[in-house]
Scaffold this motif. Sequence first.
Motif, PDB file in Angstrom:
ATOM      1  N   ARG A   1       0.883  -1.322   0.122  1.00  0.00           N
ATOM      2  CA  ARG A   1       0.071   0.082   0.049  1.00  0.00           C
ATOM      3  C   ARG A   1       0.862   1.253   0.056  1.00  0.00           C
ATOM      4  NH1 ARG A   1      -4.472   0.213   4.678  1.00  0.00           N
ATOM      5  NH2 ARG A   1      -4.781  -2.052   3.486  1.00  0.00           N
ATOM      6  N   VAL A   2       1.939   1.241   0.659  1.00  0.00           N
ATOM      7  CA  VAL A   2       2.754   2.418   0.909  1.00  0.00           C
ATOM      8  C   VAL A   2       3.741   2.639  -0.200  1.00  0.00           C
ATOM      9  CG1 VAL A   2       4.940   3.361   2.297  1.00  0.00           C
ATOM     10  CG2 VAL A   2       3.004   2.548   3.370  1.00  0.00           C
ATOM     11  N   LEU A   3       4.177   1.403  -0.883  1.00  0.00           N
ATOM     12  CA  LEU A   3       4.814   1.462  -2.143  1.00  0.00           C
ATOM     13  C   LEU A   3       3.969   2.179  -3.297  1.00  0.00           C
ATOM     14  CD1 LEU A   3       7.023   0.602  -4.203  1.00  0.00           C
ATOM     15  CD2 LEU A   3       6.092  -1.589  -4.282  1.00  0.00           C
ATOM     16  N   VAL A   4       2.693   1.666  -3.475  1.00  0.00           N
ATOM     17  CA  VAL A   4       1.844   2.029  -4.762  1.00  0.00           C
ATOM     18  C   VAL A   4       1.565   3.563  -4.535  1.00  0.00           C
ATOM     19  CG1 VAL A   4      -0.514   1.832  -5.827  1.00  0.00           C
ATOM     20  CG2 VAL A   4       1.022  -0.103  -5.252  1.00  0.00           C
ATOM     21  N   LEU A   5       1.145   3.907  -3.340  1.00  0.00           N
ATOM     22  CA  LEU A   5       0.837   5.419  -2.940  1.00  0.00           C
ATOM     23  C   LEU A   5       1.864   6.265  -3.368  1.00  0.00           C
ATOM     24  CD1 LEU A   5      -0.978   7.540  -1.906  1.00  0.00           C
ATOM     25  CD2 LEU A   5      -0.395   6.794   0.357  1.00  0.00           C
ATOM     26  N   SER A   6       3.130   5.936  -2.550  1.00  0.00           N
ATOM     27  CA  SER A   6       4.441   6.774  -2.849  1.00  0.00           C
ATOM     28  C   SER A   6       4.819   6.938  -4.106  1.00  0.00           C
ATOM     29  CB  SER A   6       5.329   6.364  -1.930  1.00  0.00           C
ATOM     30  OG  SER A   6       5.902   5.005  -1.968  1.00  0.00           O
ATOM     31  N   MET A   7       4.707   5.828  -5.031  1.00  0.00           N
ATOM     32  CA  MET A   7       5.181   5.636  -6.195  1.00  0.00           C
ATOM     33  C   MET A   7       4.338   6.706  -7.042  1.00  0.00           C
ATOM     34  SD  MET A   7       7.773   3.737  -7.281  1.00  0.00           S
ATOM     35  CE  MET A   7       7.271   3.327  -9.128  1.00  0.00           C
ATOM     36  N   ILE A   8       3.061   6.873  -6.856  1.00  0.00           N
ATOM     37  CA  ILE A   8       1.935   7.926  -7.395  1.00  0.00           C
ATOM     38  C   ILE A   8       2.542   9.286  -7.160  1.00  0.00           C
ATOM     39  CG2 ILE A   8      -0.062   8.813  -7.550  1.00  0.00           C
ATOM     40  CD1 ILE A   8      -1.119   5.989  -7.176  1.00  0.00           C
ATOM     41  N   GLY A   9       2.903   9.432  -5.875  1.00  0.00           N
ATOM     42  CA  GLY A   9       3.471  10.870  -5.403  1.00  0.00           C
ATOM     43  C   GLY A   9       4.721  11.037  -6.073  1.00  0.00           C
ATOM     44  N   VAL A  10       5.657  10.259  -6.236  1.00  0.00           N
ATOM     45  CA  VAL A  10       7.000  10.640  -7.073  1.00  0.00           C
ATOM     46  C   VAL A  10       6.581  10.986  -8.489  1.00  0.00           C
ATOM     47  CG1 VAL A  10       9.176   9.722  -7.789  1.00  0.00           C
ATOM     48  CG2 VAL A  10       8.394   9.414  -5.468  1.00  0.00           C
ATOM     49  N   THR A  11       5.501  10.206  -9.136  1.00  0.00           N
ATOM     50  CA  THR A  11       5.563  10.135 -10.641  1.00  0.00           C
ATOM     51  C   THR A  11       4.736  11.423 -10.920  1.00  0.00           C
ATOM     52  OG1 THR A  11       5.371   7.765 -10.628  1.00  0.00           O
ATOM     53  CG2 THR A  11       4.346   9.006 -12.668  1.00  0.00           C
ATOM     54  N   VAL A  12       3.742  11.903 -10.185  1.00  0.00           N
ATOM     55  CA  VAL A  12       3.074  13.128 -10.687  1.00  0.00           C
ATOM     56  C   VAL A  12       3.959  14.317 -10.644  1.00  0.00           C
ATOM     57  CG1 VAL A  12       1.039  14.523 -10.221  1.00  0.00           C
ATOM     58  CG2 VAL A  12       0.750  11.917 -10.144  1.00  0.00           C
TER      59      VAL A  12
END
Length: 506
Positions: A131-142
């Motif tokens: 859950r943390v991985l996916v959320l933070s990956m979105i946060g880095v990508t945008v």
Amino acid sequence: MVASPKSSPAGAEPSRERSAPGLGDENVLVDETTALLKPGTAIQSTEEIHKDDEKPLPKFQIMLLCYARAMEPLAFFSIFPYVSQMVQENGNVADTDVGFYSGLIESLFSVTQAMVMVLWGRAADRFGRKRVLVLSMIGVTVPTGLFGMAKSIQQMIMFRCLAGIFAGPIVTIRTMIAEHSTPKTQARAFSWFAFSGNLGMFFGPLMGGALANPAAQYPGIFGDIAFFKNYPYALSSLVVALVGSTAVVSSALFVEETLEKTPTPESNGEEAGAHSLSQSTMSTRDLLTSPGVGSALYIYGNLMVLAFAFTAIVPVFWFTPIKFGGYGFTPLQISLMMGLNGAAQATWLLLVFPPLERRIGSKGVIRLCGYAYPAFFMLLPMGNVLLRRGTDASVNAFWIFMPTVLVLGCGVSMSFTAIQLLVNDVSPSPRVLGTLNALALTCMSLLRAVCPASFTSLFAIGAGTQLAGGYAIWILLALLATPLSYVVRYLPDRKKAHKRQNSQDN
């Protein structure tokens, strides 16, 4: 081994004061011969431990995690080729001020990461890794995708800091790889982890430079597109964001949660339950004072200082004229040497490190690298000594000596993977592994923000003053590397303890 039960005194009645832990029946008679655990209680036997050690490495999961791991260095390094030009255009600043703002924007990513890294580690320990991985990956990508469309220095700073705030991927991925691995497979797993990071460092600047200002670089393809004329750095950041988006999708769909698989102490009675709870809710101070943690983090920080210093200095050292203590390389020669450096590191990490770590352990690898570091640093300026002679024989000797030293010296890169394994080993509980990795990465982010500018400045001072013949910076690095082989002795050797326990059980 079970001790023989003592005989009860004649005529003594069995005690009824307390029931055996785990039986859950207040009417059960308890005496000295009563088993503490009821039949069927889950206890991991020696055979089960051996079976866990023999589990194969889940290569597909490791591949997905390594792909996601490459996103962080890709996002960090992709702006380097064009950030100075972008600052000048967006801020209309003087040439003398460009370096300040460029360095500030580059460093803020790491500084912001350091501020939130422990929070992401604790979130991964509490809410789950995936859950943390996916959320933070979105946060880095945008924000990475939006960075190229910034039209002011303030917007550039804002997007860079937003990307740094979502520092969860690197913390979580390190932890998940550790949880997917066994003592026999973790060296190979973390070799691929380190290699994927190197790929991100390599392709980040390459993509950033190749895709910046496409209307000018490739007028036949992008010359008529108004968007890329108005936002000349958008293509570069959008392509990096596209790579990040594929990592988000692959992680969301295929990466498996590892936290629930992590073995935790069974709550067999109040004492064991309290032990499990104390480990899962351990404070940062308690974690730092746990056996081996302080030494491991010191070694981690020491290695990061050496890594960031060398990475920052060596291109400048290669470019610096021979009379000032450098090699006087052309940009093409620097590129070729950087390629050789990357290829040598990959070879050491993928082919040499796993069997070497199995043979001498992670502590042995770091001790070996601790001896090699000072020698490597002191051999580099010897190439300048050959070039200063200026004879055909000395120049020919240089082109044999220097690549050989570089290839062999890159073996010290194995220490970065070895210390990650030791950080995992000294974790007092799997429940705090994410937090411990976050502490290590906080240290790394702070050093990455400070070390490059500091050591390149020291190199410039040494070259300008010709202190120690222009070689003062290499003497300093050799001295900084000296404590490694000594401090590593204070770390617990889990591999030897594991083998010793196995031999005793057998």
